[in-house]
Motif scaffolding. Structure first.
Motif, PDB file in Angstrom:
ATOM      1  N   THR A 166       0.846  -1.193   0.000  1.00 57.66           N
ATOM      2  CA  THR A 166       0.000   0.000   0.000  1.00 57.66           C
ATOM      3  C   THR A 166       0.881   1.242   0.000  1.00 57.66           C
ATOM      4  O   THR A 166       1.818   1.347   0.786  1.00 57.66           O
ATOM      5  N   TYR A 167       0.603   2.171  -0.900  1.00 54.12           N
ATOM      6  CA  TYR A 167       1.384   3.407  -0.966  1.00 54.12           C
ATOM      7  C   TYR A 167       0.451   4.603  -1.017  1.00 54.12           C
ATOM      8  O   TYR A 167      -0.733   4.495  -1.384  1.00 54.12           O
ATOM      9  N   ALA A 168       0.968   5.763  -0.637  1.00 57.47           N
ATOM     10  CA  ALA A 168       0.197   7.011  -0.710  1.00 57.47           C
ATOM     11  C   ALA A 168       0.197   7.473  -2.166  1.00 57.47           C
ATOM     12  O   ALA A 168       1.263   7.609  -2.768  1.00 57.47           O
ATOM     13  N   ASP A 169      -0.979   7.714  -2.716  1.00 57.85           N
ATOM     14  CA  ASP A 169      -1.088   8.025  -4.142  1.00 57.85           C
ATOM     15  C   ASP A 169      -1.570   9.463  -4.350  1.00 57.85           C
ATOM     16  O   ASP A 169      -2.721   9.787  -4.095  1.00 57.85           O
ATOM     17  N   PHE A 170      -0.670  10.321  -4.807  1.00 60.13           N
ATOM     18  CA  PHE A 170      -1.007  11.699  -5.146  1.00 60.13           C
ATOM     19  C   PHE A 170      -0.966  11.924  -6.662  1.00 60.13           C
ATOM     20  O   PHE A 170      -0.931  13.062  -7.120  1.00 60.13           O
ATOM     21  N   SER A 171      -0.950  10.849  -7.422  1.00 58.68           N
ATOM     22  CA  SER A 171      -0.814  10.982  -8.869  1.00 58.68           C
ATOM     23  C   SER A 171      -2.022  11.678  -9.498  1.00 58.68           C
ATOM     24  O   SER A 171      -1.901  12.290 -10.560  1.00 58.68           O
ATOM     25  N   GLU A 172      -3.175  11.613  -8.835  1.00 60.77           N
ATOM     26  CA  GLU A 172      -4.373  12.262  -9.370  1.00 60.77           C
ATOM     27  C   GLU A 172      -4.692  13.573  -8.654  1.00 60.77           C
ATOM     28  O   GLU A 172      -5.152  14.528  -9.267  1.00 60.77           O
ATOM     29  N   ASP A 173      -4.474  13.608  -7.342  1.00 59.75           N
ATOM     30  CA  ASP A 173      -4.837  14.795  -6.561  1.00 59.75           C
ATOM     31  C   ASP A 173      -3.850  14.967  -5.405  1.00 59.75           C
ATOM     32  O   ASP A 173      -3.885  14.225  -4.431  1.00 59.75           O
ATOM     33  N   VAL A 174      -2.956  15.939  -5.530  1.00 57.33           N
ATOM     34  CA  VAL A 174      -1.945  16.165  -4.509  1.00 57.33           C
ATOM     35  C   VAL A 174      -2.541  16.744  -3.234  1.00 57.33           C
ATOM     36  O   VAL A 174      -1.887  16.778  -2.182  1.00 57.33           O
ATOM     37  N   ASN A 175      -3.785  17.196  -3.300  1.00 59.07           N
ATOM     38  CA  ASN A 175      -4.434  17.792  -2.132  1.00 59.07           C
ATOM     39  C   ASN A 175      -5.377  16.824  -1.414  1.00 59.07           C
ATOM     40  O   ASN A 175      -6.121  17.244  -0.529  1.00 59.07           O
ATOM     41  N   ASP A 176      -5.352  15.554  -1.782  1.00 55.56           N
ATOM     42  CA  ASP A 176      -6.286  14.593  -1.200  1.00 55.56           C
ATOM     43  C   ASP A 176      -6.062  14.458   0.310  1.00 55.56           C
ATOM     44  O   ASP A 176      -5.000  14.017   0.761  1.00 55.56           O
ATOM     45  N   ARG A 177      -7.059  14.843   1.058  1.00 55.05           N
ATOM     46  CA  ARG A 177      -6.924  14.904   2.513  1.00 55.05           C
ATOM     47  C   ARG A 177      -6.748  13.513   3.145  1.00 55.05           C
ATOM     48  O   ARG A 177      -5.977  13.342   4.095  1.00 55.05           O
ATOM     49  N   LYS A 178      -7.459  12.533   2.615  1.00 55.03           N
ATOM     50  CA  LYS A 178      -7.359  11.186   3.176  1.00 55.03           C
ATOM     51  C   LYS A 178      -5.946  10.622   3.006  1.00 55.03           C
ATOM     52  O   LYS A 178      -5.448   9.903   3.874  1.00 55.03           O
ATOM     53  N   THR A 179      -5.323  10.944   1.892  1.00 53.78           N
ATOM     54  CA  THR A 179      -3.961  10.453   1.656  1.00 53.78           C
ATOM     55  C   THR A 179      -2.975  11.099   2.614  1.00 53.78           C
ATOM     56  O   THR A 179      -2.081  10.437   3.152  1.00 53.78           O
ATOM     57  N   TRP A 180      -3.144  12.403   2.866  1.00 56.90           N
ATOM     58  CA  TRP A 180      -2.277  13.073   3.842  1.00 56.90           C
ATOM     59  C   TRP A 180      -2.479  12.479   5.233  1.00 56.90           C
ATOM     60  O   TRP A 180      -1.529  12.346   6.010  1.00 56.90           O
ATOM     61  N   LEU A 181      -3.720  12.119   5.539  1.00 56.60           N
ATOM     62  CA  LEU A 181      -3.992  11.497   6.838  1.00 56.60           C
ATOM     63  C   LEU A 181      -3.303  10.140   6.945  1.00 56.60           C
ATOM     64  O   LEU A 181      -2.768   9.781   8.004  1.00 56.60           O
ATOM     65  N   GLN A 182      -3.295   9.379   5.842  1.00 59.55           N
ATOM     66  CA  GLN A 182      -2.583   8.101   5.835  1.00 59.55           C
ATOM     67  C   GLN A 182      -1.108   8.295   6.179  1.00 59.55           C
ATOM     68  O   GLN A 182      -0.522   7.519   6.949  1.00 59.55           O
ATOM     69  N   ILE A 183      -0.511   9.315   5.597  1.00 59.22           N
ATOM     70  CA  ILE A 183       0.907   9.570   5.831  1.00 59.22           C
ATOM     71  C   ILE A 183       1.141   9.940   7.290  1.00 59.22           C
ATOM     72  O   ILE A 183       2.090   9.468   7.931  1.00 59.22           O
TER      73      ILE A 183
END
Length: 241
Positions: A166-183
């Motif tokens: 599982t990796y953090a994916d910002f390839s579509e939206d660098v502002n995705d809040r859920k992805t930042w929360l994962q990190i």
């Protein structure tokens, strides 16, 4: 921020109130000392992955991804008290590059790889990635590498362990809040551990019967978890509220 330590303290006590006889008590005491030595040796063998760390992570990235690293990732780490290191800020001048890389890897709790086509085309990134994966394998650290994908790219087949993780994916939206929360959770969740070992021996003598108890306490190995809170701070530069 979250350096992990493993203090080994073993407390053992034999209850001699029952009439077990000096030979039995002495034999049990010897077994306890042998077990204490084995436990301490085991903990010492884990010294590398358990030693306190200077940084929460070492960031590996290519020159083409500097904008993301300096304008998004590092501000996010700073605002959430995640201590990072990376080559432009933390490599020591005059020190061999490979030695600088090794120092950053061994003094970090995790390694962050910023994935893109340019990442896999970079000789320096590939060396750093190889060093990080080797260190993780040598020390049996299964979650040492955190991957952040900042652009659509093909991950080479020899790195199938990265593509299957599982990796953090910002390839579509660098502002995705859920992805930042994962990190954030990857760095703010932690575990505390302690273990309690209890043994008892039934002893019978011609005069009476008794029970001899042995208790060992080894702080550092009975699992309990404390998770980071869901509240988070995201850098204001380009991150949607």
């Amino acid at each position: 921020m979250m350096g992990t330590s493993c203090a080994v303290e073993i407390q053992s006590q034999i209850d001699t109130s029952s009439d077990a006889g000096p030979d039995i008590v002495g034999g049990i005491d010897q077994h306890v000392k042998e077990m204490e030595a084995k436990i301490k040796a085991f903990i010492s063998s884990l010294e590398a992955p358990l030693k306190p760390r200077t940084y929460d992570c070492f960031i590996i990235y290519s020159r083409e991804n500097e904008d993301f690293v300096y304008n998004k990732l590092i501000p996010f780490f700073n605002q959430n008290n995640i201590k990072y290191c990376e080559h432009q800020e933390h490599f020591e001048l005059g020190k061999d590059i490979l030695d600088n890389v090794e120092t950053c890897i061994t003094h970090s709790r995790r390694v962050v790889a910023v994935l893109s086509e340019s990442f896999f085309d970079s000789g320096y990134c590939m060396h750093d990635l190889k060093a990080a994966r080797g260190y993780a394998a040598e020390n049996n650290m299964h979650d040492f590498l955190i991957s952040i994908k900042v652009a659509n790219c093909d991950i080479p087949s020899k790195y199938s362990d990265i593509s299957s993780s599982t990796y953090a994916d910002f390839s579509e939206d660098v502002n995705d809040r859920k992805t930042w929360l994962q990190i954030k959770k990857a760095f703010t969740e932690f575990r505390l551990a302690s273990v309690r070992i209890e043994m008892s021996f039934e002893c019978q003598t011609p005069k009476s019967s008794g029970r001899t108890n042995v208790t060992e306490v080894v702080p550092g190995q009975e699992h309990s978890e404390q998770e980071g809170q869901d509240d988070m701070t995201i850098p204001k530069t380009g991150i949607a509220e």
